[in-house]
Design a protein around this motif. Structure first.
Motif, mmCIF file in Angstrom:
data_model
loop_
_atom_site.group_PDB
_atom_site.id
_atom_site.type_symbol
_atom_site.label_atom_id
_atom_site.label_comp_id
_atom_site.label_asym_id
_atom_site.label_seq_id
_atom_site.Cartn_x
_atom_site.Cartn_y
_atom_site.Cartn_z
ATOM 1 N N LEU A 1 -30.124 37.156 11.713
ATOM 2 C CA LEU A 1 -29.099 36.682 12.650
ATOM 3 C C LEU A 1 -28.196 35.676 11.950
ATOM 4 O O LEU A 1 -28.595 35.041 10.973
ATOM 5 N N ALA A 2 -26.983 35.532 12.491
ATOM 6 C CA ALA A 2 -26.068 34.481 12.017
ATOM 7 C C ALA A 2 -25.290 33.935 13.205
ATOM 8 O O ALA A 2 -24.078 33.735 13.144
ATOM 9 N N GLY A 3 -26.008 33.705 14.283
ATOM 10 C CA GLY A 3 -25.404 33.165 15.493
ATOM 11 C C GLY A 3 -26.297 33.453 16.676
ATOM 12 O O GLY A 3 -27.007 34.473 16.689
ATOM 13 N N ILE A 4 -26.273 32.591 17.689
ATOM 14 C CA ILE A 4 -27.058 32.839 18.889
ATOM 15 C C ILE A 4 -26.163 33.226 20.059
ATOM 16 O O ILE A 4 -26.606 33.307 21.197
ATOM 17 N N SER A 5 -24.890 33.471 19.757
ATOM 18 C CA SER A 5 -23.961 34.057 20.711
ATOM 19 C C SER A 5 -23.379 35.306 20.065
ATOM 20 O O SER A 5 -23.245 35.388 18.840
ATOM 21 N N VAL B 1 -30.466 43.024 18.522
ATOM 22 C CA VAL B 1 -31.610 42.261 18.028
ATOM 23 C C VAL B 1 -32.517 41.862 19.184
ATOM 24 O O VAL B 1 -33.745 42.033 19.130
ATOM 25 N N ILE B 2 -31.914 41.347 20.256
ATOM 26 C CA ILE B 2 -32.701 40.945 21.423
ATOM 27 C C ILE B 2 -33.426 42.149 22.011
ATOM 28 O O ILE B 2 -34.620 42.082 22.356
ATOM 29 N N GLY B 3 -32.725 43.287 22.099
ATOM 30 C CA GLY B 3 -33.345 44.502 22.631
ATOM 31 C C GLY B 3 -34.469 45.011 21.742
ATOM 32 O O GLY B 3 -35.508 45.472 22.233
ATOM 33 N N ALA B 4 -34.271 44.922 20.427
ATOM 34 C CA ALA B 4 -35.301 45.389 19.493
ATOM 35 C C ALA B 4 -36.551 44.536 19.573
ATOM 36 O O ALA B 4 -37.682 45.051 19.486
ATOM 37 N N ILE B 5 -36.372 43.233 19.735
ATOM 38 C CA ILE B 5 -37.531 42.345 19.872
ATOM 39 C C ILE B 5 -38.302 42.689 21.147
ATOM 40 O O ILE B 5 -39.546 42.738 21.140
ATOM 41 N N GLU B 6 -37.589 42.972 22.227
ATOM 42 C CA GLU B 6 -38.262 43.367 23.468
ATOM 43 C C GLU B 6 -38.963 44.709 23.290
ATOM 44 O O GLU B 6 -40.078 44.910 23.799
ATOM 45 N N ASP C 1 -33.932 26.367 22.198
ATOM 46 C CA ASP C 1 -34.005 27.028 23.506
ATOM 47 C C ASP C 1 -33.897 28.545 23.365
ATOM 48 O O ASP C 1 -34.652 29.297 23.986
ATOM 49 N N PHE C 2 -32.958 28.976 22.544
ATOM 50 C CA PHE C 2 -32.716 30.412 22.354
ATOM 51 C C PHE C 2 -33.958 31.101 21.815
ATOM 52 O O PHE C 2 -34.387 32.141 22.345
ATOM 53 N N PHE C 3 -34.557 30.548 20.761
ATOM 54 C CA PHE C 3 -35.698 31.213 20.132
ATOM 55 C C PHE C 3 -36.976 31.064 20.954
ATOM 56 O O PHE C 3 -37.869 31.918 20.877
ATOM 57 N N ALA C 4 -37.075 30.015 21.753
ATOM 58 C CA ALA C 4 -38.234 29.876 22.638
ATOM 59 C C ALA C 4 -38.265 31.021 23.649
ATOM 60 O O ALA C 4 -39.334 31.575 23.960
ATOM 61 N N LYS C 5 -37.102 31.413 24.148
ATOM 62 C CA LYS C 5 -37.029 32.505 25.127
ATOM 63 C C LYS C 5 -37.363 33.852 24.494
ATOM 64 O O LYS C 5 -37.882 34.745 25.165
#
Length: 354
Positions: free
Chosen positions: A121-125, A141-146, A181-185
């Motif tokens: 990643l290179a950003g949380i937005s 990325v978020i979908g792949a982690i899920e 906060d972002f990575f905790a979620k």
């Protein structure tokens, strides 16, 4: 076989072997040499038979990480490669941009026994990440982690551990304090935040976060320490590896005395930065200089055993100098030798520029 030849051919005991299964990629990250040198880039892919030939060395490694300069999930045999590593009783890892990690791929990787997977990643937005890591998407990325979390639950597997390889640039620095906060979620196992250690063009200097004064560096470190404190409170294992030209050069953390890289063509190098797959004449920036990319290769693992290459006199001399801090010139002019680590970590080795 003579005792001398047996010793010469015997694979070394290594912390990790990094194997570049492909240098092809479906992303176009602005800080990657593949983006800067598209026309000079050498796409290469390791065959499954060539990969199998490395099995004797895999049996002596703690971890085999399947990534170098490229997107490993583009390789059609990636899951079979993971199985081969696991059959050798080594841990298997990889790093991906997530473009191809759909539910089927996630389930296949879990079934194959993958131990560690890193996401870049290179950003949380989306605004930041997708403009920097062009051709990839934060949502993917978020979908792949899920997808991985669901596959692990379905198959009742604790693995793979999920790591984040985060590139901190000047253009995404304003998101630094929001990262815990972002990575905790996301419920990931580890986050490693790096700054740019390979500046492929003068235009990228503005992104590199190279502190020009002690005051600038101290201010950045104060911010980093506060973010780490916040991460601990939120249960996030977060580490920083940031370049400071004010400190160094010193032996880097690429672990050249206990690890090596095999590129897709079989060439062996101490780290990925020593063998970027570009044509001659391509350069990177170091200080005020523009330096041609080095080609530090000690032998081809498809022609000689890794044991023979590891014990090559020139390779042994390189490792000895590096370990003593008498850095070879290639390392003195590499920003990896100027990295300051805020809390050491045991995670994935560097693959390209994450």
């Amino acid at each position: 076989m003579s005792l001398f030849r047996f010793f010469r051919d015997k694979p070394p005991k290594l912390d990790w072997i990094q194997v570049e299964v492909t240098s092809g990629c479906d992303g176009d990250c602005i800080y990657c040499p593949r983006h800067v040198y598209k026309k000079q880039w050498n796409n290469r892919q390791m065959t499954l038979d060539k990969f199998r030939s490395l099995k004797p060395a895999f049996k002596k490694a703690d971890l085999v990480h399947l990534q170098g300069w490229g997107e490993p999930l583009l390789h059609p045999e990636i899951r079979e490669m993971v199985k081969i590593v696991k059959d050798c009783r080594a841990k298997a890892g990889t790093t991906t941009n997530a473009n191809r990690l759909n539910p089927s791929m996630a389930e296949g990787l879990v079934k194959s026994g993958l131990n560690i997977i890193g996401f870049s990643l290179a950003g949380i937005s989306a605004e930041k990440n997708d403009s920097i890591r062009r051709g990839t998407r934060l949502d993917s990325v978020i979908g792949a982690i899920e997808n991985l979390h669901q596959a692990k639950r379905k198959l009742q597997s604790a693995y793979p551990d999920i790591h984040m390889a985060y590139m901190l640039l000047n253009s995404n620095l304003d998101e630094l304090e929001d990262m815990p906060d972002f990575f905790a979620k996301l419920k990931v196992n580890q986050v490693v935040v790096s700054s740019l250690s390979l500046i492929c063009s003068p235009d990228l200097k503005k992104e590199s976060m190279l502190a020009e004064t002690e005051l600038q560096w101290e201010e950045l470190m104060k911010r980093v320490e506060k973010v780490q404190e916040d991460a601990v409170k939120k249960g996030v294992d977060m580490h920083f590896q940031l370049v400071s030209p004010l400190i160094g050069p010193k032996p880097c953390e690429e672990n050249v005395s206990r690890a090596l890289v095999v590129d897709a063509g079989g060439e062996v190098s101490p780290c990925v930065l020593a063998n970027v797959p570009v044509d001659s004449g391509c350069t990177y920036c170091f200080g005020q200089e523009e330096i041609e990319f080095p080609k530090l290769r000690f032998g081809n693992s498809f022609e000689r055993s890794l044991g023979q290459i590891w014990r090559d006199p020139d390779y042994r001399k390189f490792r000895k100098r590096h370990l003593k801090g008498d850095l070879p010139s290639i390392c003195q002019k590499c920003y990896k030798s100027y990295v300051v680590t805020k809390s050491p970590h045991q995670g994935i080795p560097a693959g390209g520029l994450v």
